[in-house]
Design an enzyme around this catalytic site. Structure first.
Site, PDB file in Angstrom:
ATOM      1  N   HIS A 128       0.963  -0.751   0.256  1.00  0.00           N
ATOM      2  CA  HIS A 128      -0.173   0.176   0.214  1.00  0.00           C
ATOM      3  C   HIS A 128       0.771   1.140   0.141  1.00  0.00           C
ATOM      4  O   HIS A 128       0.615   2.445  -0.161  1.00  0.00           O
ATOM      5  CB  HIS A 128      -0.791   0.056   1.312  1.00  0.00           C
ATOM      6  N   ASP A 154       0.162  -7.498   2.242  1.00  0.00           N
ATOM      7  CA  ASP A 154       0.172  -6.359   1.983  1.00  0.00           C
ATOM      8  C   ASP A 154       1.909  -6.755   1.969  1.00  0.00           C
ATOM      9  O   ASP A 154       2.172  -5.896   2.829  1.00  0.00           O
ATOM     10  CB  ASP A 154      -0.335  -5.574   3.101  1.00  0.00           C
ATOM     11  N   GLY A 170       2.912   6.334   9.043  1.00  0.00           N
ATOM     12  CA  GLY A 170       4.042   7.160   8.584  1.00  0.00           C
ATOM     13  C   GLY A 170       4.937   5.709   8.828  1.00  0.00           C
ATOM     14  O   GLY A 170       6.065   5.449   8.428  1.00  0.00           O
ATOM     15  N   SER A 201       4.231   2.883   8.253  1.00  0.00           N
ATOM     16  CA  SER A 201       4.138   1.917   7.053  1.00  0.00           C
ATOM     17  C   SER A 201       5.178   1.458   6.520  1.00  0.00           C
ATOM     18  O   SER A 201       6.781   1.956   6.376  1.00  0.00           O
ATOM     19  CB  SER A 201       2.958   2.137   5.916  1.00  0.00           C
ATOM     20  N   GLY A 202       5.105  -0.207   5.913  1.00  0.00           N
ATOM     21  CA  GLY A 202       6.175  -0.429   5.052  1.00  0.00           C
ATOM     22  C   GLY A 202       7.615  -1.338   5.926  1.00  0.00           C
ATOM     23  O   GLY A 202       8.156  -1.463   5.435  1.00  0.00           O
TER      24      GLY A 202
END
Length: 262
Positions: free
Chosen positions: A68, A115, A207, A209-210
């Site tokens: 995402h 994801d 923020g 994320s990942g």
């Protein structure tokens, strides 16, 4: 019943993996604090026009992040980053050559899983005492309930709060699937291809994320067991709604095949 959730967009030895030259401070971190500089040497900042997500260096020219996070056409990754507001010297900025999103990722359904994305860099990172790859877990491996892991990133310090400028870390104990999938927890949104960790006052936030969920193995090495995916739509620190991570151990074959083919 559909649960409201939001994805978290925001905004060793040098020759090995998972062994920081500057060991992280893991003695007293509960609700989060500034990380020791360069103690998570696989942490990267993913940036387009501005920093958007985190990620994990898994090989000199490969980064793992959340699917995402990939919303623009051009990205770079910054390694050896600590303070976003200061050029400290050891940073490495590398352009992304290829962006490979998991084929089963559905951007309209974050809770469906998958994801995860891989980024091939245009050049190889220079590995040193501040830039090192993380270890990946064995295919199908799992973590026990309350296993201590750490989330890292430059996300918001709390829901609606300010964005961190210095790399933060927080202890997020694992919540096993049998608990996380209970109806009063995440229910059906918790898949076996995910890792639940933290909850209540302990969470990732927008923020982050990942970025990596790093867990130390019995061999002393740090393994990235999760890719930060989403939190409850009511807020990052919602009780019985732990942060959800893509379970890396479920995607080892895809990771290996993708890297071999590209």
């Amino acid at each position: 019943m559909e649960l409201a959730l939001v994805v978290l967009l925001g905004v060793t030895a040098v020759c090995g993996c998972g062994m920081p030259s500057y060991p992280p401070n893991t003695n007293r971190v509960v609700n989060g604090e500034e990380a020791r500089p360069y103690s998570w040497p696989w942490q990267i900042s993913l940036e387009s026009f501005f920093p958007t997500c985190g990620g994990t260096l898994i090989a000199p020219n490969w980064v793992m992040t959340a699917a995402h996070c990939i919303t623009f056409h051009t990205y770079r990754v910054v390694l050896a980053e600590h303070d976003m507001d200061t050029v400290e010297g050891p940073e490495q900025s590398l352009r992304v050559d290829k962006m490979i999103i998991h084929p089963k990722w559905n951007k309209s359904c974050p809770s469906c899983g998958n994801d995860i994305a891989l980024l091939k860099l245009q050049a190889r990172a220079v590995l040193n005492d501040k830039v090192q790859p993380a270890c990946l877990p064995k295919q199908g491996s799992s973590l026990s309930h309350n296993y201590p892991c750490y989330v890292t990133g430059w996300g918001r310090l709390y829901s609606g709060g300010p964005q961190a400028t210095k790399l933060q870390q927080a202890l997020l104990p694992v919540v096993e699937h049998s608990v996380c999938s209970r109806s009063d927890w995440w229910g059906g949104s918790a898949k076996t291809t995910m890792v639940c960790a933290g909850g209540d006052s302990e969470s990732a936030c927008h923020g982050d994320s990942g970025g990596p969920l790093s867990c130390q193995g019995k061999d002393g090495k740090w393994y990235v067991e999760g890719v930060t995916s989403f939190v409850d739509g009511r807020g990052c620190n919602t009780a019985k709604r732990p942060t959800m991570f893509t379970r890396v151990a479920s995607f080892i074959p895809w990771i290996s095949e993708t890297m071999a083919k590209n």
